[in-house]
Design an enzyme around this catalytic site. Sequence first.
Site, PDB file in Angstrom:
ATOM      1  N   THR A  17      19.704  -0.792  17.726  1.00  0.00           N
ATOM      2  CA  THR A  17      19.078  -2.094  18.237  1.00  0.00           C
ATOM      3  C   THR A  17      19.682  -2.396  19.790  1.00  0.00           C
ATOM      4  OG1 THR A  17      19.287  -3.026  16.092  1.00  0.00           O
ATOM      5  CG2 THR A  17      18.769  -4.540  18.066  1.00  0.00           C
ATOM      6  N   ARG A  21      25.987   3.031  18.960  1.00  0.00           N
ATOM      7  CA  ARG A  21      27.402   2.617  18.318  1.00  0.00           C
ATOM      8  C   ARG A  21      28.034   3.463  17.172  1.00  0.00           C
ATOM      9  NH1 ARG A  21      25.852  -4.082  18.372  1.00  0.00           N
ATOM     10  NH2 ARG A  21      25.371  -3.747  20.447  1.00  0.00           N
ATOM     11  N   SER A 112      29.665  -4.209  21.226  1.00  0.00           N
ATOM     12  CA  SER A 112      29.492  -5.799  21.117  1.00  0.00           C
ATOM     13  C   SER A 112      30.182  -6.679  20.202  1.00  0.00           C
ATOM     14  CB  SER A 112      27.852  -6.123  20.650  1.00  0.00           C
ATOM     15  OG  SER A 112      27.593  -7.359  20.669  1.00  0.00           O
ATOM     16  N   HIS A 113      30.024  -7.074  19.213  1.00  0.00           N
ATOM     17  CA  HIS A 113      30.814  -7.831  18.020  1.00  0.00           C
ATOM     18  C   HIS A 113      31.337  -7.002  17.025  1.00  0.00           C
ATOM     19  CE1 HIS A 113      26.553  -6.982  16.658  1.00  0.00           C
ATOM     20  NE2 HIS A 113      27.023  -7.097  15.534  1.00  0.00           N
ATOM     21  N   LYS A 125      25.408   1.901  26.232  1.00  0.00           N
ATOM     22  CA  LYS A 125      24.069   1.597  26.430  1.00  0.00           C
ATOM     23  C   LYS A 125      23.680   1.583  27.784  1.00  0.00           C
ATOM     24  CE  LYS A 125      24.538  -3.484  26.130  1.00  0.00           C
ATOM     25  NZ  LYS A 125      24.127  -4.819  25.910  1.00  0.00           N
ATOM     26  N   ASP A 276      31.173 -13.338  22.495  1.00  0.00           N
ATOM     27  CA  ASP A 276      31.575 -12.087  21.750  1.00  0.00           C
ATOM     28  C   ASP A 276      32.002 -11.057  22.364  1.00  0.00           C
ATOM     29  OD1 ASP A 276      29.324 -11.324  23.195  1.00  0.00           O
ATOM     30  OD2 ASP A 276      28.506  -9.913  21.569  1.00  0.00           O
ATOM     31  N   ASP A 278      31.144  -8.432  24.372  1.00  0.00           N
ATOM     32  CA  ASP A 278      30.576  -7.786  25.659  1.00  0.00           C
ATOM     33  C   ASP A 278      30.016  -9.187  26.366  1.00  0.00           C
ATOM     34  OD1 ASP A 278      28.450  -8.005  23.717  1.00  0.00           O
ATOM     35  OD2 ASP A 278      27.458  -6.494  25.020  1.00  0.00           O
ATOM     36  N   ASP A 280      27.531 -11.315  25.680  1.00  0.00           N
ATOM     37  CA  ASP A 280      26.113 -11.788  25.712  1.00  0.00           C
ATOM     38  C   ASP A 280      25.816 -12.889  24.637  1.00  0.00           C
ATOM     39  OD1 ASP A 280      26.338 -10.048  23.578  1.00  0.00           O
ATOM     40  OD2 ASP A 280      24.952  -8.503  24.612  1.00  0.00           O
ATOM     41  N   ARG A 281      26.617 -13.005  23.759  1.00  0.00           N
ATOM     42  CA  ARG A 281      26.318 -13.899  22.534  1.00  0.00           C
ATOM     43  C   ARG A 281      27.015 -15.196  22.854  1.00  0.00           C
ATOM     44  NH1 ARG A 281      25.856 -10.913  16.761  1.00  0.00           N
ATOM     45  NH2 ARG A 281      24.782  -9.141  17.515  1.00  0.00           N
ATOM     46  N   THR A 343      13.216  -7.925  16.795  1.00  0.00           N
ATOM     47  CA  THR A 343      14.794  -8.053  17.157  1.00  0.00           C
ATOM     48  C   THR A 343      14.997  -6.994  17.968  1.00  0.00           C
ATOM     49  OG1 THR A 343      15.271  -8.880  14.822  1.00  0.00           O
ATOM     50  CG2 THR A 343      16.962  -7.757  16.153  1.00  0.00           C
ATOM     51  N   GLU A 362      17.571 -15.373  20.279  1.00  0.00           N
ATOM     52  CA  GLU A 362      17.423 -14.844  19.027  1.00  0.00           C
ATOM     53  C   GLU A 362      18.233 -15.397  17.897  1.00  0.00           C
ATOM     54  OE1 GLU A 362      17.105 -10.458  19.107  1.00  0.00           O
ATOM     55  OE2 GLU A 362      18.267 -10.679  20.498  1.00  0.00           O
ATOM     56  N   GLU A 363      18.123 -15.384  16.833  1.00  0.00           N
ATOM     57  CA  GLU A 363      19.025 -15.967  15.777  1.00  0.00           C
ATOM     58  C   GLU A 363      20.459 -15.344  15.643  1.00  0.00           C
ATOM     59  OE1 GLU A 363      20.183 -14.069  13.359  1.00  0.00           O
ATOM     60  OE2 GLU A 363      18.876 -12.341  14.177  1.00  0.00           O
ATOM     61  N   SER A 364      20.775 -14.429  16.162  1.00  0.00           N
ATOM     62  CA  SER A 364      21.811 -13.556  16.320  1.00  0.00           C
ATOM     63  C   SER A 364      22.693 -13.946  17.449  1.00  0.00           C
ATOM     64  CB  SER A 364      21.633 -11.925  16.349  1.00  0.00           C
ATOM     65  OG  SER A 364      20.754 -11.834  17.586  1.00  0.00           O
ATOM     66  N   LYS A 375      20.996 -11.215  27.161  1.00  0.00           N
ATOM     67  CA  LYS A 375      21.098 -12.516  26.588  1.00  0.00           C
ATOM     68  C   LYS A 375      22.646 -12.771  27.295  1.00  0.00           C
ATOM     69  CE  LYS A 375      22.909 -10.685  22.189  1.00  0.00           C
ATOM     70  NZ  LYS A 375      22.343  -9.371  22.276  1.00  0.00           N
ATOM     71  N   ARG A 495      19.833  -7.861   6.034  1.00  0.00           N
ATOM     72  CA  ARG A 495      19.877  -9.255   6.474  1.00  0.00           C
ATOM     73  C   ARG A 495      18.666 -10.110   5.729  1.00  0.00           C
ATOM     74  NH1 ARG A 495      23.674  -8.753  10.277  1.00  0.00           N
ATOM     75  NH2 ARG A 495      23.653  -7.424  11.972  1.00  0.00           N
TER      76      ARG A 495
HETATM   77  C1  G16 Z   1      22.099  -7.007  19.257  1.00  0.00           C
HETATM   78  C2  G16 Z   1      20.879  -6.824  20.318  1.00  0.00           C
HETATM   79  C3  G16 Z   1      20.047  -8.098  19.990  1.00  0.00           C
HETATM   80  C4  G16 Z   1      19.934  -8.202  18.542  1.00  0.00           C
HETATM   81  C5  G16 Z   1      21.374  -8.082  17.546  1.00  0.00           C
HETATM   82  C6  G16 Z   1      21.358  -7.848  16.175  1.00  0.00           C
HETATM   83  O1  G16 Z   1      22.967  -7.742  19.911  1.00  0.00           O
HETATM   84  O2  G16 Z   1      20.980  -6.766  21.629  1.00  0.00           O
HETATM   85  O3  G16 Z   1      19.057  -8.225  20.348  1.00  0.00           O
HETATM   86  O4  G16 Z   1      19.499  -9.495  17.763  1.00  0.00           O
HETATM   87  O5  G16 Z   1      21.944  -6.880  18.223  1.00  0.00           O
HETATM   88  O6  G16 Z   1      20.555  -6.733  15.583  1.00  0.00           O
HETATM   89  P1  G16 Z   1      20.733  -6.192  14.182  1.00  0.00           P
HETATM   90  O7  G16 Z   1      20.257  -7.415  13.536  1.00  0.00           O
HETATM   91  O8  G16 Z   1      19.789  -5.188  14.349  1.00  0.00           O
HETATM   92  O9  G16 Z   1      22.448  -6.019  13.884  1.00  0.00           O
HETATM   93  P2  G16 Z   1      24.676  -7.274  20.151  1.00  0.00           P
HETATM   94  O10 G16 Z   1      25.089  -8.662  20.729  1.00  0.00           O
HETATM   95  O11 G16 Z   1      25.225  -6.682  19.361  1.00  0.00           O
HETATM   96  O12 G16 Z   1      24.196  -6.254  21.555  1.00  0.00           O
END
Ligand code: G16
Length: 542
Positions: A17, A21, A112-113, A125, A276, A278, A280-281, A343, A362-364, A375, A495
């Site tokens: 996504t 990773r 990220s998280h 990335k 989070d 990096d 962005d969240r 997503t 996004e919901e995330s 983001k 999910r």
């Molecule tokens: C990444 C993407 C987001 C996505 C999220 C969750 O976030 O940048 O657009 O909504 O993953 O993805 P998944 O549901 O596939 O785990 P981040 O903050 O991890 O880079």
Amino acid sequence: MTETCRTQPFDGQRPGTSGLRKPVKTFMQPRYLENFVQSVFDCVEGLRGATLALGGDGRYYNREAIQTILRLAAGNGVARVIVGRGGLFSTPAVSALIRQRQAIGGLILSASHNPGGPAGDFGIKFNSANGGPATEALTEAIYARSRTIDRYCIAPACHIDIDTLGEQTLAGMTVEVIDPVEDYARLMESLFDFERIRGLFRGGFRMRFDAMHAITGPYAHTIFERMLGAPAGTVIHGTPLADFGGGHPDPNLTHAAELVRQLGRPEGPDFGAASDGDGDRNMIMGHGCFVTPSDSLAILAANATRVPAYRDGLRGVARSMPTSRAVDRVAHKLDIPCYETPTGWKFFGNLLDAGRITLCGEESFGTGSDHVREKDGLWAVLFWLNLLAVRGQSVAEIVNEHWLRFGRDVYTRHDYEGIDSDAAGTLMARLRDRLSTLIGQTIGRHAVSGADDFAYTDPVDGSHAAAQGVRLLLGDEARIVYRLSGTGTQGATLRLYIERLETRREYLQADAQKQLADLIALAGEIADIRGLTGRDAPDVIT
Ligand code: G16
């Protein structure tokens, strides 16, 4: 001066996504990082003689990876690499920098998280010249290249000082080390009414920001405490650590538990937020109140004209498919377009570039605007602060007024982490097989009015993305969505997203899990989650 080294492909270097990773151990294998970065460089047109941005969230292996990438960049003829001091950069800051300095793109080192440390994850990335994540077409090309790669080009081993501001030369390439915070902080100042927010803090407003020992610490100390006058101690866990202090840098109700506790105390702060790994969240909380990311997006859209950057209104908005439809209701009222995308932030890129949308989310826990192409966690927090300063109300009051006006899309997400990949694949395949037979049926007390596997055709370039998650549309504007995460590194993560519109005044405040209990049970039964995964309950509920 440049060496060409022989190599052989590694399996599984397909970006998910958001980039590649993998466990740190995977990345630390000899040639693994080199192969992937060379694959990226082989696919980016115009790299030779161009400028690149480079930095990461400070997780374990960040500094070593930066040294290797600098040598690879020099080996591939890059003219200049701009590195954040200490190898640090938040994702939105890199996005802003790429745009500001007209770079060909940037490499962001982050998972990220996902947890960090020697036993945690690492990630990388590529963001393109618009500042946004590489498109699907580019990530597929990178993956294809990684499967045939047989050489990488690298400058000889040396050590570049990434802790001192200024310029150095590496095999003819300029390495420019800059303060990772300064330009980003100035950009934020240009978007929001900092004077008004200062007034909020002067009036005794109390905020807690949890940087989760990740990248936003230095940004938050500068912006909230130095520029906006919030008292010292407003930012907690503000020092980036290679293992995030052993925590999970994911701003949600489970992993930001300390912040949630503080906001729940009678004498707790007025406002709480977290970001989070990096940066962005974002997670937004009021005193005793949690704002779902879907509601946050809708509320920011409904109030956008109250902050300087969006004073003239919004061109349109977008949300990822599993994000609740709260923002759709706002768009309808504002009479602006609302797009539903798969997503992944990359799907917003074309809409932003074409000027079709101003805000998206996004919901995330991701929210952003056309100021960058990622983001942006701190941007969302500042937007809320600006709103709180202008409206002079509490977070809870703003949320309640919003629900009274638009209704409440009661929402929850249940994550089943690290389940067997085959079982997860079977679960999704069985759901897909049943789609056509589900339409028109009544399950429990819910009539199924629609069922599909979400597919998206980009309105700007016509590119198509299929199999993006199974949606069941039910009566009462209820919806169940199933999809597999594209960011995990162990097994599969299922999910489950569940929502229903509530407009009855007396039920607006009710607990989401209780309000959705029958739909949650139904979702489990339809997909036979217990039978196929052996799990009785989700690992994380948000
Ligand atoms: C990444 C993407 C987001 C996505 C999220 C969750 O976030 O940048 O657009 O909504 O993953 O993805 P998944 O549901 O596939 O785990 P981040 O903050 O991890 O880079």
